[in-house]
Design an enzyme around this catalytic site. Structure first.
Site, PDB file in Angstrom:
ATOM      1  N   LYS A   1      -2.211  -3.831  -1.294  1.00 29.08           N
ATOM      2  CA  LYS A   1      -1.930  -3.238  -2.607  1.00 29.08           C
ATOM      3  C   LYS A   1      -2.475  -4.126  -3.716  1.00 29.08           C
ATOM      4  O   LYS A   1      -2.287  -5.335  -3.711  1.00 29.08           O
ATOM      5  CB  LYS A   1      -0.420  -3.023  -2.779  1.00 29.08           C
ATOM      6  CG  LYS A   1      -0.077  -2.333  -4.094  1.00 29.08           C
ATOM      7  CD  LYS A   1       1.307  -1.749  -4.110  1.00 29.08           C
ATOM      8  CE  LYS A   1       1.642  -1.098  -5.442  1.00 29.08           C
ATOM      9  NZ  LYS A   1       0.755   0.025  -5.788  1.00 29.08           N
TER      10      LYS A   1
ATOM     11  N   HIS B   1       5.450  -3.844  -0.594  1.00 30.61           N
ATOM     12  CA  HIS B   1       4.324  -2.998  -0.186  1.00 30.61           C
ATOM     13  C   HIS B   1       3.393  -3.757   0.768  1.00 30.61           C
ATOM     14  O   HIS B   1       3.442  -4.983   0.849  1.00 30.61           O
ATOM     15  CB  HIS B   1       3.513  -2.559  -1.411  1.00 30.61           C
ATOM     16  CG  HIS B   1       4.164  -1.465  -2.198  1.00 30.61           C
ATOM     17  ND1 HIS B   1       5.093  -1.719  -3.176  1.00 30.61           N
ATOM     18  CD2 HIS B   1       4.034  -0.112  -2.137  1.00 30.61           C
ATOM     19  CE1 HIS B   1       5.507  -0.580  -3.692  1.00 30.61           C
ATOM     20  NE2 HIS B   1       4.892   0.422  -3.085  1.00 30.61           N
ATOM     21  N   HIS B   2       2.491  -3.004   1.370  1.00 32.04           N
ATOM     22  CA  HIS B   2       1.475  -3.539   2.294  1.00 32.04           C
ATOM     23  C   HIS B   2       0.595  -4.596   1.602  1.00 32.04           C
ATOM     24  O   HIS B   2       0.494  -4.638   0.368  1.00 32.04           O
ATOM     25  CB  HIS B   2       0.614  -2.395   2.815  1.00 32.04           C
ATOM     26  CG  HIS B   2      -0.035  -1.598   1.711  1.00 32.04           C
ATOM     27  ND1 HIS B   2      -1.237  -1.951   1.177  1.00 32.04           N
ATOM     28  CD2 HIS B   2       0.389  -0.512   1.026  1.00 32.04           C
ATOM     29  CE1 HIS B   2      -1.551  -1.096   0.215  1.00 32.04           C
ATOM     30  NE2 HIS B   2      -0.582  -0.213   0.103  1.00 32.04           N
TER      31      HIS B   2
ATOM     32  N   GLY C   1     -11.458   9.188  -3.055  1.00 30.17           N
ATOM     33  CA  GLY C   1     -10.910   8.044  -2.296  1.00 30.17           C
ATOM     34  C   GLY C   1     -10.652   8.429  -0.855  1.00 30.17           C
ATOM     35  O   GLY C   1      -9.696   7.957  -0.219  1.00 30.17           O
ATOM     36  N   ALA C   2     -11.529   9.290  -0.311  1.00 33.97           N
ATOM     37  CA  ALA C   2     -11.245   9.975   0.960  1.00 33.97           C
ATOM     38  C   ALA C   2     -11.129   9.060   2.172  1.00 33.97           C
ATOM     39  O   ALA C   2     -10.523   9.435   3.171  1.00 33.97           O
ATOM     40  CB  ALA C   2     -12.310  11.041   1.218  1.00 33.97           C
ATOM     41  N   THR C   3     -11.719   7.858   2.104  1.00 31.88           N
ATOM     42  CA  THR C   3     -11.592   6.968   3.261  1.00 31.88           C
ATOM     43  C   THR C   3     -10.534   5.883   3.025  1.00 31.88           C
ATOM     44  O   THR C   3     -10.356   4.990   3.850  1.00 31.88           O
ATOM     45  CB  THR C   3     -12.940   6.294   3.623  1.00 31.88           C
ATOM     46  OG1 THR C   3     -13.369   5.525   2.500  1.00 31.88           O
ATOM     47  CG2 THR C   3     -14.006   7.314   3.957  1.00 31.88           C
TER      48      THR C   3
ATOM     49  N   THR D   1      -2.244   4.129  -9.452  1.00 27.23           N
ATOM     50  CA  THR D   1      -1.336   3.350 -10.306  1.00 27.23           C
ATOM     51  C   THR D   1      -2.108   2.181 -10.927  1.00 27.23           C
ATOM     52  O   THR D   1      -3.255   1.927 -10.560  1.00 27.23           O
ATOM     53  CB  THR D   1      -0.141   2.810  -9.495  1.00 27.23           C
ATOM     54  OG1 THR D   1      -0.650   2.002  -8.420  1.00 27.23           O
ATOM     55  CG2 THR D   1       0.712   3.931  -8.932  1.00 27.23           C
TER      56      THR D   1
ATOM     57  N   PHE E   1       4.920  10.146  -5.334  1.00 21.80           N
ATOM     58  CA  PHE E   1       5.077  11.579  -5.076  1.00 21.80           C
ATOM     59  C   PHE E   1       6.157  11.887  -4.043  1.00 21.80           C
ATOM     60  O   PHE E   1       6.254  13.023  -3.592  1.00 21.80           O
ATOM     61  CB  PHE E   1       3.743  12.171  -4.612  1.00 21.80           C
ATOM     62  CG  PHE E   1       2.753  12.362  -5.730  1.00 21.80           C
ATOM     63  CD1 PHE E   1       2.974  13.316  -6.716  1.00 21.80           C
ATOM     64  CD2 PHE E   1       1.612  11.591  -5.820  1.00 21.80           C
ATOM     65  CE1 PHE E   1       2.072  13.508  -7.744  1.00 21.80           C
ATOM     66  CE2 PHE E   1       0.700  11.760  -6.849  1.00 21.80           C
ATOM     67  CZ  PHE E   1       0.933  12.726  -7.818  1.00 21.80           C
TER      68      PHE E   1
ATOM     69  N   GLY F   1       3.573   0.896  -9.494  1.00 17.46           N
ATOM     70  CA  GLY F   1       3.775   1.950 -10.493  1.00 17.46           C
ATOM     71  C   GLY F   1       5.181   2.527 -10.396  1.00 17.46           C
ATOM     72  O   GLY F   1       5.801   2.883 -11.407  1.00 17.46           O
ATOM     73  N   THR F   2       5.705   2.602  -9.179  1.00 21.49           N
ATOM     74  CA  THR F   2       7.064   3.121  -8.986  1.00 21.49           C
ATOM     75  C   THR F   2       8.092   2.181  -9.609  1.00 21.49           C
ATOM     76  O   THR F   2       9.068   2.624 -10.235  1.00 21.49           O
ATOM     77  CB  THR F   2       7.351   3.280  -7.480  1.00 21.49           C
ATOM     78  OG1 THR F   2       6.298   4.039  -6.911  1.00 21.49           O
ATOM     79  CG2 THR F   2       8.682   3.971  -7.242  1.00 21.49           C
TER      80      THR F   2
END
Ligand code: NAD
Length: 256
Positions: free
Chosen positions: A151, A147-148, A9-11, A93, A118, A157-158
């Site tokens: 999402k 959240h933004h 998911g690097a980008t 999540t 995290f 998930g939190t």
């Protein structure tokens, strides 16, 4: 240990942040992948198409994969990690029960760690909520998360791990009421859950306890996605030295 990591998911929002924090920490990045990658670089790391993930694992053998993508991708990556003996930390999540079962199956071969959040502050919030619910067992509980606007899953998930902690502390499951509309009086020990989506907010969670002419609000606000990336990379360094098993961040965070 200083692990040699691979990033999926690097980008994405989190993938970019993980690569930025990895650079600050001077970590060796074995490779980075993303769906639809087309030759771009993030933090100087070339991003390869996720279709090449298995071949890259085989070739590069990183110490640990750090994943923030979506449930379907995470399950696929975990299965490949099981094949090649590479541990995986995931912050994704929105897993279904079937997804969790698939991750647990992969965890019989390699260490897999899941963390819905995290940040250190959320671990402290979980402990504070447990303490407050223990002291105020009869009070009504409500949860609000913000959240933004990008999402995908709701509630977060939190929010779910906070709700789990409230129920575990009470020793009973509650009805989780997602928003209210029309004739909807509060009943029994239900917990109202409210999700807001706006702008670029990295993540806010508030637990409200009220009763007996008083109320208590416990709130956590993430100011930057880097708090999640820092925690994920701390967990990755820890996980790379563990035996195969299914780990949850909230149960190991105090060891980091
Ligand atoms: P994002 O949409 O910005 O990035 C997700 C990336 O994953 C994208 O680059 C997308 O192309 C890639 N992806 C999605 N599905 C894929 C698939 N099937 N195959 C290959 N690549 C795929 O999202 P984000 O804000 O970076 O969040 C990613 C995940 O991390 C979400 O599940 C989010 O809830 C979670 N998250 C967790 C924490 C935490 O502390 N655990 C913190 C923030 C976000």
């Amino acid at each position: 240990m200083t692990p040699r990591i691979a990033v999926t998911g690097a980008t994405g929002r989190m993938g970019k942040t993980v690569l930025a924090v990895a650079r600050e920490r001077d970590l060796d990045v074995a490779f980075a992948v993303n769906r639809d990658a087309s030759g771009e670089h993030v933090e100087g790391v070339p991003v390869r198409p996720s279709a090449e993930f298995e071949a890259l694992l085989d070739e590069e053998r990183p110490d640990v994969v750090v994943d923030f993508t979506g449930p379907e991708a995470t399950v696929t990556y975990a299965s490949a990690c099981a094949t090649y003996g590479v541990p995986l930390v995931t912050g994704t999540t929105g897993f279904s029960e079937a997804d969790v079962a698939a991750l647990e199956e992969a965890a019989s071969e390699v260490p897999i760690l899941v963390g819905a959040n995290f940040s250190r502050g959320i671990q402290a919030l979980l402990n504070a909520v447990e303490s407050a619910v223990t002291d105020l067992p009869e009070y009504d509980a409500e949860l609000l998360e913000t959240h933004h606007n990008g999402k995908r899953d709701a509630p977060s998930g939190t929010a779910k791990i906070l709700l789990d902690r409230i129920e575990e502390t009470r020793g009973a499951e509650s009805e989780r009421v997602h928003g209210r509309e029309g004739e909807a009086p509060r009943e029994g020990d239900e917990i109202g859950v409210h999700a807001r989506r706006a702008g670029d907010i990295p993540g806010e969670h508030e637990v409200l306890l009220a009763g007996n002419h008083e109320s208590l609000e416990l709130t956590h606000r993430a100011g930057s996605r880097s708090v999640f990336a820092e925690g994920a990379l701390d967990a990755a360094a820890w996980l790379a030295e563990q035996p195969a098993d299914y780990y949850r961040f909230e149960t190991i965070a105090s060891q980091l």
